[in-house]
Design an enzyme around this catalytic site. Structure first.
Site, mmCIF file in Angstrom:
data_model
loop_
_atom_site.group_PDB
_atom_site.id
_atom_site.type_symbol
_atom_site.label_atom_id
_atom_site.label_comp_id
_atom_site.label_asym_id
_atom_site.label_seq_id
_atom_site.Cartn_x
_atom_site.Cartn_y
_atom_site.Cartn_z
ATOM 1 N N GLU A 161 1.030 5.610 7.664
ATOM 2 C CA GLU A 161 2.274 5.849 7.249
ATOM 3 C C GLU A 161 2.953 7.103 7.992
ATOM 4 O OE1 GLU A 161 3.537 3.549 5.758
ATOM 5 O OE2 GLU A 161 1.598 2.676 4.949
ATOM 6 N N GLY B 150 0.784 -1.269 0.109
ATOM 7 C CA GLY B 150 -0.073 -0.033 0.057
ATOM 8 C C GLY B 150 0.829 1.196 -0.119
ATOM 9 N N ALA B 151 1.803 1.322 0.937
ATOM 10 C CA ALA B 151 2.558 2.602 1.090
ATOM 11 C C ALA B 151 3.735 2.130 2.010
ATOM 12 C CB ALA B 151 1.677 3.767 1.685
ATOM 13 N N MET B 152 4.539 3.108 2.168
ATOM 14 C CA MET B 152 6.005 3.000 2.845
ATOM 15 C C MET B 152 6.391 4.232 3.511
ATOM 16 S SD MET B 152 8.072 0.868 3.720
ATOM 17 C CE MET B 152 9.526 1.286 4.743
ATOM 18 N N GLU B 153 6.730 3.870 4.750
ATOM 19 C CA GLU B 153 6.816 4.937 5.786
ATOM 20 C C GLU B 153 8.191 5.727 5.804
ATOM 21 O OE1 GLU B 153 6.346 1.937 6.746
ATOM 22 O OE2 GLU B 153 7.706 1.354 8.424
ATOM 23 N N ASN B 154 9.110 5.746 4.890
ATOM 24 C CA ASN B 154 10.479 6.254 4.689
ATOM 25 C C ASN B 154 10.725 7.373 5.419
ATOM 26 O OD1 ASN B 154 10.873 4.107 2.615
ATOM 27 N ND2 ASN B 154 9.508 5.525 1.272
ATOM 28 N N HIS C 164 3.667 6.107 11.612
ATOM 29 C CA HIS C 164 4.962 5.322 11.844
ATOM 30 C C HIS C 164 6.250 6.222 12.025
ATOM 31 C CE1 HIS C 164 4.526 1.225 10.923
ATOM 32 N NE2 HIS C 164 4.100 1.422 9.495
ATOM 33 N N GLU D 120 4.072 -2.568 13.068
ATOM 34 C CA GLU D 120 3.173 -2.675 12.518
ATOM 35 C C GLU D 120 1.518 -2.634 13.341
ATOM 36 O OE1 GLU D 120 3.117 -1.618 9.782
ATOM 37 O OE2 GLU D 120 5.058 -1.809 8.978
#
Ligand code: 0A1
Ligand code: ZN
Length: 879
Positions: free
Chosen positions: A304, A267-271, A307, A326
């Site tokens: 995100e 879905g998405a990424m918390e960089n 996070h 998570e």
């Protein structure tokens, strides 16, 4: 199939690396076909590391171009390099700088891990082990380093250059190229690294934090889509404010950027400071996004963002602790959505998802604890158990400690572990220390797999005015865990008196009961209430206070009573679900229901739908009878999806016939005046209207299909149009193909609407479904490398069409297994995820079970599978 036992990673083998990479400087030159990555890593031996201990850096498909140590090129004998590792045979016993350079081919990177290209945009995905596809590194979450990255690219191809942290320099790089330098002052693990280069549009806004700091917010996307990012921006600002209010968490960098890309495995990424999103979780406009899409965008944008504290500032020591970030972050996003929308409705929806996805996982061969203790392929552990059950565990902690106690524990966690990579044990310890509680037994929730069963029998003695509840807990065996300890189960409850008001008692004994909470911690317990004037009806597990299967000896009459009178909305919904589930499971086994039971259920549904003072979205959920998958899950063995489908349609037909008037009234009352808004109240109205329509069409009520067709044509927003089409497609009525064709052409080339069409084509139970899916997939222009398209089509078929996937002739199974084998060559993550649709295959009746097993064995025999697919396959077959 290779058994690859040597690949298993064990939690018990954890040890810190002998070296630490403290600082990372990267220079990345991006050009079509090739990217060159030059890295300067400042490395120190950790205390206690024996001089001469080799340093082994991770790689994945890398080719070393050059290597130097403190500026001097290394002789061949000083190191060894393969695509998977770079070893310094005898590094200095002091701080040193290792310089390497590698070349990458982002265009050829179809796995979408590391640096790849999506629709012309270069972007990265590093969680969990993608950074090693960018440069040789200690690619493990406990290595925290500060990063500075200089990106160089063609100014016309990539006018936008983004990375983590703050932009500190930019300028001309000659030959039509330009550069940007980004610096992230917060030490982070490599999985949070990110970089984006491309020709992108953007929208910008600003957020002022609780301490008055200004944060520049940006959302980047394909040109022309900017107006579709406004809802995501609005969600982001609300999420930032909520985290301050609810958890005292303030954002910490000067910028927060989001980039929407079209090719993304999740879905998405918390960089850190640069979240990268699957564009379907960013783009929304009323004409193309449904209310559910809007709610999902709000949720994932918040997830995100949250996070940043639960994941980035405090990260995981190792991947076994994935649930630490998570489960906790899902809990936080669930709470956010509950506060922004309707809490009871959100709870019902979350429990629906939990039962539909997590309970079957926990009951089958892929079951694992939220904190596993071994894995072969970590990518296969981004599961609903880690995410959704993980969130349930945190929710139970909050229930057991109360709001203030939970907050004290969270505050201590943030204070004690900020800037660290830590563990579940350390997290739990914060709640113990902040509250003076012993949570050792509670911790079993993280360690034991499987859904506990809690059986309750109740008994009222009119003579002594004594009311007893007998609880027995059983924890079914799961792979590798034949025996279990009893769990701590918080049961929120109330006793409902004959007039619907709460019953009272003068004393209670036999267990841990305080206010509205019973805490069970043994295999069994008898709770006795004294001085109860009349037999009450118990309302147990209110708000679904624990992720368990509750079995009561309540009669249908008791359930109907609760459906009408329970003050807990969740249990009102649950009571009706129980009645329907009981009818449907018995009927699927060939035992007919009685007319009285159906009439009573129908009347209760009609009454609930007409009741004033109840949320429209709640009513919509009440009309959503248990899904076929849910009925299969409760049956648990000898499952015949055809029979389930048949009896479910029959029940809907019977009920629809009896309460057509109430359903039509609900449909009429649900029309919305004025401009479209995705807010909860308006969305709730549409949801109720939609649920009523689906019920009427599915129930074959005269004229309903025509109403749906008219709604489809007249709709001014996607919720209404899609809802009508979904009702028609589910029934596969005569005009379904024509309307689907209309839908396909109406929206031109919008890929996200195409996904809706794919899903609607793949999920109807009609006998033509498999051929339809096959034909769509075989079209020469089908985008076969895009995860969203593949999931929308084949994922929907495998996981959302139980009848046709599990055809008795095995053709559905074979099709999906062949698909997995093919996609695996390009994108193992997508392949292994689709393969999990087989996880319940042993619950089928013998013919289907054998057909599924044959398809799986055939896939195994073909060989050449990725570790991702081999792992799922091996566990599915052996469980
Ligand atoms: N941490 C992300 C999930 C995620 C995991 C793996 C990915 O690529 C393989 C991408 C995203 C989240 O929880 O949203
Ligand atoms: Zn997450």
């Amino acid at each position: 199939m290779s058994s690859e036992t040597e690949q298993t990673v064990f939690l018990s083998d954890y040890s810190p690396s002998p070296y630490a990479i403290e600082k990372v400087e990267l220079e990345v030159e991006i050009a079509p076909e090739v990217a060159r990555v030059h890295a300067w890593l400042t490395i120190s031996p950790r205390e206690g590391t024996a001089p001469g201990t080799p340093l082994v850096l991770d790689g994945d498909e890398l080719m070393l171009d050059s290597i130097a140590l403190d500026g001097a090129p290394l002789v061949l004998s000083a190191y060894a390099s393969t695509p998977r590792a770079l070893t310094l045979i005898e590094p200095p016993a002091r701080r040193f700088v290792l310089e390497t350079s590698v070349k990458l081919a982002p265009e050829k990177n179809l796995r979408l891990m590391g640096l790849y290209r999506s629709n012309g945009t270069w972007c990265t995905q590093c969680e969990p082990e993608g950074f090693r596809r960018i440069t040789y590194f200690l690619d493990r979450p406990d290595n925290l380093a500060v990063y500075r990255v200089k990106m160089i690219a063609d100014a016309a191809l990539a006018p936008v250059l983004l990375a983590n942290g703050n932009l500190v320099e930019q300028g001309d790089a000659g030959n039509g190229r330009h550069f940007a330098v980004w610096d992230d002052p917060f030490p982070k693990p490599s999985y949070l690294f990110a970089m984006v280069a491309g020709d992108l549009g953007s929208i910008h806004d600003e957020f002022t934090t609780m301490n008055g700091r200004k944060v520049a917010l940006g959302i980047y996307c394909a040109h022309g889509k900017e107006d579709q990012c406004l809802y995501a921006m609005d969600s982001l600002k609300r999420a930032m404010a909520w985290d301050e209010r609810r958890f005292g968490r303030e954002y910490d960098l000067d910028v927060f950027n989001i980039v929407a890309v079209s090719d993304f495995n999740f879905g998405a990424m918390e960089n850190k400071g640069l979240n990268i999103f699957n564009d379907k979780l960013v783009f929304a406009k009323p004409e193309t996004a449904t209310d559910a899409d809007y709610a999902n965008i709000e949720r994932v944008i918040a997830h995100e963002y949250f996070h940043n504290w639960t994941g980035d500032r405090i990260t995981c020591r190792d991947w076994f602790q994935l649930c630490l970030k998570e489960g906790l972050t899902v809990f936080r996003d669930q709470e956010f959505s509950s506060d922004e929308r309707s809490r009871p409705v959100k709870r019902i929806e979350d429990v629906r998802v939990l039962r539909a996805a997590q309970f079957p996982e926990d009951a089958g061969p892929l079951a694992h604890p939220p904190r596993p203790d071994h894995y072969k392929e970590i990518n296969n552990f981004y599961t609903t158990t880690v995410y959704e059950k993980g969130a349930e565990v945190v929710r139970m902690l909050a229930t057991l400690l109360g709001e203030a106690g939970f907050r004290k524990g969270m505050d201590l966690y943030f204070e004690r572990h900020d800037g660290e990579a830590t563990t579940i044990e350390a997290f739990i310890k914060c709640f113990e220390d902040a509250n003076g509680r012993d949570l050792r037994q509670f911790q079993q929730w993280y360690l034991q797999a499987g859904t506990p069963r809690l059986a309750v029998t109740e008994n009222y003695d009119a003579g002594t005015k004594r009311y007893t509840l007998d609880f027995t807990q059983t924890n079914p065996p799961t792979p590798g865990q034949p025996e279990k300890q009893p769990m701590v189960i918080p049961v929120k409850f109330g006793l409902v008196g004959p007039n619907g008001a709460p019953a009272t008692w003068t004393g209670v004994s036999g267990g841990n009961v305080a206010d509205d909470l019973i805490v069970l911690d043994g295999a069994s317990a008898r709770i006795t209430f004294e001085g109860v004037a009349n037999r009450p009806v118990p309302s147990l597990l209110r708000g679904f206070s624990a992720p368990i299967n509750l079995e009561t000896n309540l009669s249908e009459a008791d359930q109907l009573f609760l459906a009408r009178h329970d003050s807990d909305p969740f249990n009102r919904w649950q009571a009706l679900q129980e009645i329907a589930t009981a009818l449907l499971t018995r009927a699927a086994r060939g035992m007919n229901w009685t007319g009285e039971s159906v009439a009573a259920l129908a009347a209760a549904l009609a009454e609930t739908v007409a009741a004033p003072g109840l949320d429209d979205a709640f009513k919509a959920n009440v009309l959503g009878l248990p899904t076929e998958a849910n009925i299969a899950r409760v049956l648990a063995s000898d499952v015949d999806p055809d029979a389930i489908h048949r009896v479910r349609v029959q029940l809907i037909e019977e009920i629809a016939r009896q309460i057509a008037g109430a359903l039509q009234a609900a449909y009429a009352a649900g029309s919305v005046d004025g401009a479209y808004s995705p807010d909860a109240a308006q969305a709730g109205k549409r949801a109720l209207r939609q649920a009523a329509l689906a019920f009427l069409v599915r129930g074959g009520v005269g004229g309903a299909a025509e109403i749906a067709a008219r709604q489809y044509q007249a709709a001014t927003n996607m919720s209404d149009r899609f809802g009508a089409l979904a009702a028609i497609a589910a029934n596969w009525t005569a005009d379904a193909p024509a309307l689907l064709a209309d839908f396909r052409t109406r929206y031109g080339e919008d890929p996200l609407v195409f996904d809706k069409w794919l899903a609607l084509s793949a999920s109807p139970a009609d006998d033509g479904a498999l051929e339809r899916v096959r034909a769509i997939l075989a079209a020469p222009d089908f985008p076969r490398n895009n995860p969203n398209r593949l999931r929308a089509l084949v994922g929907s078929f495998a996981s959302g069409n139980p009848v046709q996937f599990a055809r008795a002739d095995g053709a559905g199974f074979r099709f999906v297994a062949d698909f997995v084998a093919d996609v695996d060559k390009r994108n193992p993550q997508v392949a292994s995820r689709v393969l999990t649709a087989f996880r319940t295959f042993r619950t089928y009746e013998p013919v289907r079970r054998a057909a599924a097993e044959a398809a799986l064995k055939n896939l195994a025999d073909a060989g050449g599978l990725s570790r991702n697919v081999a792992d799922i396959l091996e566990r599915t077959l052996s469980g």
